[in-house]
Design an enzyme around this catalytic site. Structure first.
Site, short mmCIF file in Angstrom:
data_model
loop_
_atom_site.label_atom_id
_atom_site.label_comp_id
_atom_site.label_asym_id
_atom_site.label_seq_id
_atom_site.Cartn_x
_atom_site.Cartn_y
_atom_site.Cartn_z
N LYS A 1 0.82 -1.22 0.00
CA LYS A 1 0.00 0.00 0.00
C LYS A 1 0.84 1.26 0.00
CE LYS A 1 -4.41 -1.55 1.81
NZ LYS A 1 -5.40 -1.48 2.87
N LYS B 1 -6.74 -10.61 -6.08
CA LYS B 1 -7.78 -10.80 -5.06
C LYS B 1 -8.94 -9.85 -5.29
CE LYS B 1 -7.44 -8.87 -1.14
NZ LYS B 1 -7.15 -8.31 0.19
N LYS C 1 -12.09 -4.44 -2.22
CA LYS C 1 -13.08 -3.37 -2.05
C LYS C 1 -12.65 -2.10 -2.77
CE LYS C 1 -13.39 -3.31 2.41
NZ LYS C 1 -13.67 -3.53 3.82
P1 AMP Z 1 -11.27 -6.04 4.07
O1 AMP Z 1 -11.99 -5.96 2.77
O2 AMP Z 1 -9.78 -5.98 3.88
O3 AMP Z 1 -11.78 -5.11 5.14
O4 AMP Z 1 -11.54 -7.50 4.61
C1 AMP Z 1 -12.58 -7.89 5.47
C2 AMP Z 1 -12.59 -9.39 5.63
O5 AMP Z 1 -12.89 -10.01 4.36
C3 AMP Z 1 -11.24 -9.96 6.06
O6 AMP Z 1 -11.47 -11.07 6.91
C4 AMP Z 1 -10.63 -10.42 4.77
O7 AMP Z 1 -9.69 -11.46 4.93
C5 AMP Z 1 -11.85 -10.89 4.00
N1 AMP Z 1 -11.61 -10.77 2.55
C6 AMP Z 1 -11.33 -9.62 1.89
N2 AMP Z 1 -11.20 -9.85 0.57
C7 AMP Z 1 -11.40 -11.18 0.39
C8 AMP Z 1 -11.40 -12.03 -0.76
N3 AMP Z 1 -11.16 -11.56 -1.97
N4 AMP Z 1 -11.67 -13.34 -0.56
C9 AMP Z 1 -11.92 -13.83 0.68
N5 AMP Z 1 -11.93 -13.08 1.80
C10 AMP Z 1 -11.67 -11.77 1.66
#
Ligand code: AMP
Ligand code: TRP
Length: 331
Positions: free
Chosen positions: A114, A196, A199
């Site tokens: 990042k 991946k 968001k």
């Molecule tokens: P974040 O979007 O980084 O706030 O992630 C929130 C939760 O979703 C965390 O537990 C991440 O590990 C999970 N997560 C985020 N992106 C993915 C993805 N592409 N596949 C599976 N889990 C995800």
């Protein structure tokens, strides 16, 4: 005594199917087996300040909280709260900061990717894992249900807890373990199955992700135009990354065995798999969206859940923070 589970999602960007199958769905599924604490990690979200417009941020925080409930988190069984409502998260993070070797932070892959070479990024981005360790350790957490990308952060929290327990044995910090689902822990982007599902990319790129609040027609468009290959192989072990991603999602959402799925879709052309996946996804998200809209119609209800959640969270977090304070010799 039930094991304590703690997890959180940042209120940034657009919550997507990866967040659901990788994290929130697991939380909901295992609620009865655990003592659950789920947090909207709003303090983490401001580590990327340019992404934050106060009005949008406020709305996003409440959206994520409502989505937790809409995805099946039951406030009778789980504590749901906002991280910034419990001051101990920041206070604990300060103590942990002073006990964390700087080198540990420079090694974190999320910081490296990042921040790149930009020295203008906020210090909070570097410090992100310490605040996350504070989140986890404050609740004497046994297990942390997350997607695979969070493994390094949880190892960091474990290492830090172990280090502090050696330095200050009376701290007695609980060593947490990750809880990563066997399938769906790493959902890939539909437009690019080598990256991946994320968001932040979903904010700007149509067709990258399936948002939890996307309309059926948008979902259909994203899945039907998902990147695959020119073959017709639909075997889990030998499929290319794009098809494998679709197969994995279908497996997770349909709860069918791999052999059944392969028998249905192998050698058929990918249109059939894509159409069936659209049905699964729409079927899964429809009730979530309906419940979400009900919740947004009654903001007082959500407000009450969050207040109550923060009270319970504070009572646990306060005791752990006090334990570390005393162990370190603070008066
Ligand atoms: P974040 O979007 O980084 O706030 O992630 C929130 C939760 O979703 C965390 O537990 C991440 O590990 C999970 N997560 C985020 N992106 C993915 C993805 N592409 N596949 C599976 N889990 C995800
Ligand atoms: N870093 C996590 C993510 O981006 C969010 C998070 C913050 C978290 N604190 C946490 C997850 C504590 C689990 C436990 O997904």
């Amino acid at each position: 005594m039930k094991q304590r589970v703690f997890s959180g999602v940042q209120p940034t960007g657009k919550l997507h199917l990866g967040n659901y199958v990788g994290a929130i769905r697991q939380w909901a599924k295992h609620q009865d087996d655990h003592d659950n604490i789920f947090c909207v990690v709003d303090l983490h979200a401001v580590t990327i300040p340019e992404a934050v417009d106060p009005k949008l941020f406020r709305a996003k925080i409440l959206e994520v909280a409502a989505l937790y409930l809409a995805c099946g988190i039951d406030p009778e069984k789980s504590t749901v709260f906002l991280q910034s409502h419990v001051a101990e998260h920041s206070q604990m993070a300060w103590l942990l900061n002073c006990l964390t070797p700087l080198g540990w932070l420079y090694r974190m892959t999320q910081f490296k990717s990042k921040a790149g070479n930009n020295e203008g990024v906020g210090t909070g981005l570097l410090d992100y894992p310490v605040l996350m360790a504070a989140d986890i350790l404050l609740y004497d957490t046994d297990r942390v249900p997350v997607g695979e990308d969070q493994k390094q952060h949880i190892e960091f929290a474990r290492d830090l807890a172990q280090r502090i327990n050696v330095m200050f044995p009376d701290a007695k910090l609980k060593i947490p373990a990750p809880m990563i689902p066997p399938a769906g822990a790493r959902v890939m982007g539909l437009d690019d199955p080598t990256a991946k599902m994320s968001k932040s990319i979903a904010e700007t790129k149509n067709g990258h992700a399936i948002g939890l609040l996307d309309t059926p027609s948008r979902i259909k468009k994203a899945i039907m135009s998902a990147q695959t290959d020119s073959g017709n192989e639909a075997l889990f072990e030998s499929a290319g990354p794009g098809v494998r991603n679709l197969l994995d999602l279908y497996e997770v959402l349909s709860n069918q065995d791999r052999e059944v799925i392969e028998a249905e879709f192998h050698g058929q052309g990918y249109g059939k798999l894509k159409k069936a996946l659209v049905e699964q996804v729409v079927g899964c998200l429809e009730p979530i969206q309906a419940r979400y809209h009900e919740l947004t119609d009654s903001p007082d209800y959500l407000d009450q859940i969050l207040r109550h959640g923060a009270e319970r969270a504070r009572s646990i977090a306060g005791a752990t923070h006090e334990r570390l304070r005393k162990a370190m010799g603070f008066v």
